[in-house]
Motif scaffolding. Structure first.
Motif, PDB file in Angstrom:
ATOM      1  N   GLU A 215       0.897  -1.335  -0.143  1.00 53.40           N
ATOM      2  CA  GLU A 215      -0.048  -0.203   0.030  1.00 53.40           C
ATOM      3  C   GLU A 215       0.806   1.306   0.068  1.00 53.40           C
ATOM      4  OE1 GLU A 215      -4.032  -1.134   2.347  1.00 53.40           O
ATOM      5  OE2 GLU A 215      -2.135  -1.041   3.569  1.00 53.40           O
ATOM      6  N   GLY A 216       2.190   0.986   0.105  1.00 58.07           N
ATOM      7  CA  GLY A 216       3.134   2.128   0.030  1.00 58.07           C
ATOM      8  C   GLY A 216       2.932   3.173   1.199  1.00 58.07           C
ATOM      9  N   ARG A 217       2.854   4.495   0.881  1.00 51.63           N
ATOM     10  CA  ARG A 217       2.654   5.553   2.027  1.00 51.63           C
ATOM     11  C   ARG A 217       1.626   5.267   2.839  1.00 51.63           C
ATOM     12  NH1 ARG A 217      -0.749   9.624   1.321  1.00 51.63           N
ATOM     13  NH2 ARG A 217      -1.645   9.706  -0.725  1.00 51.63           N
ATOM     14  N   ASP A 389     -12.655   7.871   0.037  1.00 48.82           N
ATOM     15  CA  ASP A 389     -12.034   6.724  -0.312  1.00 48.82           C
ATOM     16  C   ASP A 389     -12.649   5.656  -1.397  1.00 48.82           C
ATOM     17  OD1 ASP A 389     -10.600   6.887   2.358  1.00 48.82           O
ATOM     18  OD2 ASP A 389     -12.477   6.740   3.317  1.00 48.82           O
ATOM     19  N   SER A 417      -7.839   8.715   0.575  1.00 53.39           N
ATOM     20  CA  SER A 417      -6.825   7.813   0.516  1.00 53.39           C
ATOM     21  C   SER A 417      -6.672   7.460  -0.986  1.00 53.39           C
ATOM     22  CB  SER A 417      -7.397   6.693   1.506  1.00 53.39           C
ATOM     23  OG  SER A 417      -8.702   6.247   0.867  1.00 53.39           O
ATOM     24  N   LEU A 418      -7.367   8.350  -1.737  1.00 57.00           N
ATOM     25  CA  LEU A 418      -7.069   8.093  -3.112  1.00 57.00           C
ATOM     26  C   LEU A 418      -5.673   8.433  -3.680  1.00 57.00           C
ATOM     27  CD1 LEU A 418     -10.254   9.512  -4.548  1.00 57.00           C
ATOM     28  CD2 LEU A 418      -9.638   7.148  -4.240  1.00 57.00           C
ATOM     29  N   PRO A 419      -5.153   8.030  -4.681  1.00 58.41           N
ATOM     30  CA  PRO A 419      -3.934   8.269  -5.122  1.00 58.41           C
ATOM     31  C   PRO A 419      -3.562   9.803  -5.251  1.00 58.41           C
ATOM     32  CG  PRO A 419      -4.794   6.549  -6.261  1.00 58.41           C
ATOM     33  CD  PRO A 419      -5.698   7.100  -5.660  1.00 58.41           C
ATOM     34  N   GLU A 420      -2.232  10.095  -4.839  1.00 54.46           N
ATOM     35  CA  GLU A 420      -1.875  11.640  -5.060  1.00 54.46           C
ATOM     36  C   GLU A 420      -2.020  11.972  -6.371  1.00 54.46           C
ATOM     37  OE1 GLU A 420       1.696  12.919  -3.815  1.00 54.46           O
ATOM     38  OE2 GLU A 420       1.520  11.941  -1.604  1.00 54.46           O
ATOM     39  N   TRP A 422      -4.864  12.644  -8.075  1.00 55.21           N
ATOM     40  CA  TRP A 422      -6.132  12.202  -8.722  1.00 55.21           C
ATOM     41  C   TRP A 422      -6.994  13.263  -9.212  1.00 55.21           C
ATOM     42  CZ3 TRP A 422     -11.267  12.925  -7.408  1.00 55.21           C
ATOM     43  CH2 TRP A 422     -11.523  13.452  -6.148  1.00 55.21           C
TER      44      TRP A 422
END
Length: 583
Positions: A215-217, A389, A417-420, A422
């Motif tokens: 999930e990364g960051r 989300d 929590s969506l990708p940066e 977006w």
């Protein structure tokens, strides 16, 4: 095929290792073992899984030549009913395989039964397996209890369900973390109301899924956040309201030591708060793993969402927890009428008690000051307040709507929590998460409020808290469809797709809006009224409270957002070191 099973509760490495060695010596290639959660034994010579579904267990048992198992009644009965020769070996307390030696007594009881072979130790096991393999199959047996026994059990259960139970406090296994989530959630609001009457211990969510490094960051953010929460231990946020952040690691939660760790932390904290005969309130299904460790006087299961549809969870396991809690709870509370109708038959007792609203606070916000970070945003403003989300919010729909309305400003308030990257539209403003007591002001600062949900099973069954808050603040609402909106016909504009959504927003901006009418719909739906309804359902189920005559509202009601006022409790450590030492 030879099927080996150790049941669902504890590993049994001594049995697994012995069967694995027999497999090597015998040369059999068709041995399969279910080794149990927490097993430290890795079979080399036979196929295995730690956990299998009930359906797979039945299939493997029905297809087996013989069954090898611990002396657990579930495994024994299943093999006998399937007509399979059975080899059983008892767990022994001296090897820490069980809490006592009751399986020795079980083995003694079954030694005389045809086609059941008892191996009292690992030395006897190979011989008993060979005897079972030489045994011809026998017809499946239906095991029936005597009429007298069934009547006795029924009478006991009836008396248990209807006996007087005096509750002196509440232990709530919460669905969120008090320190990092919006405090408008159902469980937190209900605990706020109940704490006006009795001590409440809110246990921060023990988690429903294991975070992944992939999930990364987001993964590292969650881990860091949880570590900070653990450091708070037990904190008092009000005289009658404690919040516990227990050490609970989802990856290991189903092991015996992890359950003991969690149970000790909760039990010690509850006792410190004077709770000895609790009402257990379960909003997080995995708490089903530990509820039996408490001597409780009543139980509520909060079924406010279909948690099995939450992203990343083991859906089958969550559903198993769900069914067990519905049967065990004195009352299962639903807040979605469609889910209530679908599942009422699964419950011991069910009640529909949906979300409440802090009505006065949201009405007052409509005539209050506009938040400073909104004042510079030009109108008209279209607002969304809540988590952004992927499992709820529809980013594609939202982007299409916002792009079609460049003359309007879209104000998003809440964690994302969506990708940066977006959303890069100039007319979209991200204001981040806000404390609960400020949420109403942000809603009131908008001209239209929206709910651009996706079409997932989660949303279909939802009943968002924000719906009544939107209506109480007195702004037009546009939403994608979900089942619960049928109860608000004429009060919410429903849009199926982006073009329709844009049309409904523009219409809401120019047409007169019946503020009085929408507020009237939710005026009586306060959280205090919802708590009363829940308590009424519990009393109908036979649960009683030690202080039933306390006033509905205390002189100093519990503030919902009081991080600065919270103080760690002396004598109850912020870390779980003492619990680790006990293990």
């Amino acid at each position: 095929m030879i099927f080996v099973t150790v049941g669902t509760q504890l590993p049994f490495d001594r049995l697994i290792a012995a069967v694995d060695e027999w497999t090597r010596v015998s040369g059999r290639k068709d041995v399969f073992a279910q080794t149990g959660e927490g097993s430290c034994c890795t079979p080399i010579h036979m196929a295995w899984k730690q956990r299998i579904s009930p359906g797979e267990c039945r299939e493997r048992m029905e297809g087996a030549e013989i069954v090898v198992a611990h002396a657990g009644m579930g495994s024994i009965i299943s093999a006998i009913e399937a007509g399979k020769p059975l080899v059983i070996m008892p767990r022994l307390m001296e090897h820490q395989e069980h809490r006592n030696d009751h399986q020795m007594a079980t083995c003694e009881r079954f030694t005389a039964l045809p086609n059941v072979f008892v191996a009292w130790n690992v030395e006897e096991l190979p011989g008993r397996i060979e005897e079972a393999l030489a045994c011809s199959g026998f017809a499946p047996t239906v095991i029936e209890a005597s009429k007298e026994l069934l009547e006795t059990v029924d009478n006991f259960l009836i008396s248990e369900r209807h006996r007087k139970k005096d509750v002196d406090g509440v232990i709530c296994f919460g669905g969120v973390d008090w320190w990092y989530h919006n405090r408008g959630h159902y469980d937190i609001q209900m605990m706020r109301e109940l704490s006006r009457r009795m001590p409440v211990l809110y246990v921060n969510s023990i988690g429903m899924r294991t975070p992944s490094v992939g999930e990364g960051r987001v993964f590292f953010s969650r881990v860091f956040r949880k570590l900070k929460s653990w450091g708070r231990g037990l904190s008092l946020v009000h005289e009658n309201f404690g919040v516990l952040s227990p050490v609970s690691i989802p990856l290991f939660r189903r092991t015996a030591w992890a359950r003991a760790l969690l149970t000790d932390q909760v039990r010690d904290s509850a006792r410190w708060m004077g709770i000895h005969s609790p009402l257990l309130w379960v909003a997080c299904p995995p708490a089903a793993e530990v509820v039996d460790q408490f001597a409780f006087s009543g139980m509520v299961y909060q079924r406010t969402d279909r948690m099995e549809h939450f992203p990343g969870v083991n859906a089958e396991r969550i559903r198993t927890y769900d069914l067990a809690l519905k049967e065990k709870a004195d009352v299962t509370l639903f807040c979605s009428s469609s889910v209530y109708e679908d599942e009422v038959a699964e419950c011991h007792k069910a009640a529909f008690v949906d979300h409440g609203v802090d009505f006065d606070a949201f009405v007052a916000a409509a005539s209050g000051e506009v938040p400073e970070d909104v004042q510079s945003i030009r109108g008209p403003r279209i607002g969304f307040v809540g988590g952004i989300d992927a499992h709820t919010f529809d980013p594609a729909l939202f982007l299409s709507v916002a792009a079609e309305m460049p003359d309007c400003s879209f104000v998003l308030v809440g964690g994302c929590s969506l990708p940066e990257g977006w959303c890069k539209l100039d007319n979209v403003h991200f204001l981040g998460r806000k404390p609960y007591e400020q949420v109403a002001a942000y809603m009131a600062a908008c001209d239209v409020l929206i709910m651009p949900w996706n079409r997932s099973p989660w949303i279909k069954a939802c009943n968002p808290v924000k719906l009544k808050e939107y209506l109480a603040v007195g702004r037009p609402v546009v939403s994608t469809p979900f089942d619960e909106l049928a109860r608000y016909e004429g009060l919410v504009s429903v849009a199926e797709e982006a073009g329709d959504f844009v049309e409904k927003i523009r219409k809401a901006l120019v047409e007169p809006f019946d503020v009085v009418g929408v507020r009237k719909r939710v005026e009586q739906e306060t959280w205090a009224a919802k708590a009363e309804a829940a308590l009424g359902s519990l009393q109908e189920a036979g649960v009683e409270f030690q202080h039933p005559n306390l006033p509905e509202k205390s002189e100093s009601p519990v503030p919902v957002n009081i991080v600065k006022a919270a103080t760690p409790v002396p004598g109850v450590p912020g870390s779980a070191w003492k619990y680790w030492k006990k293990l």
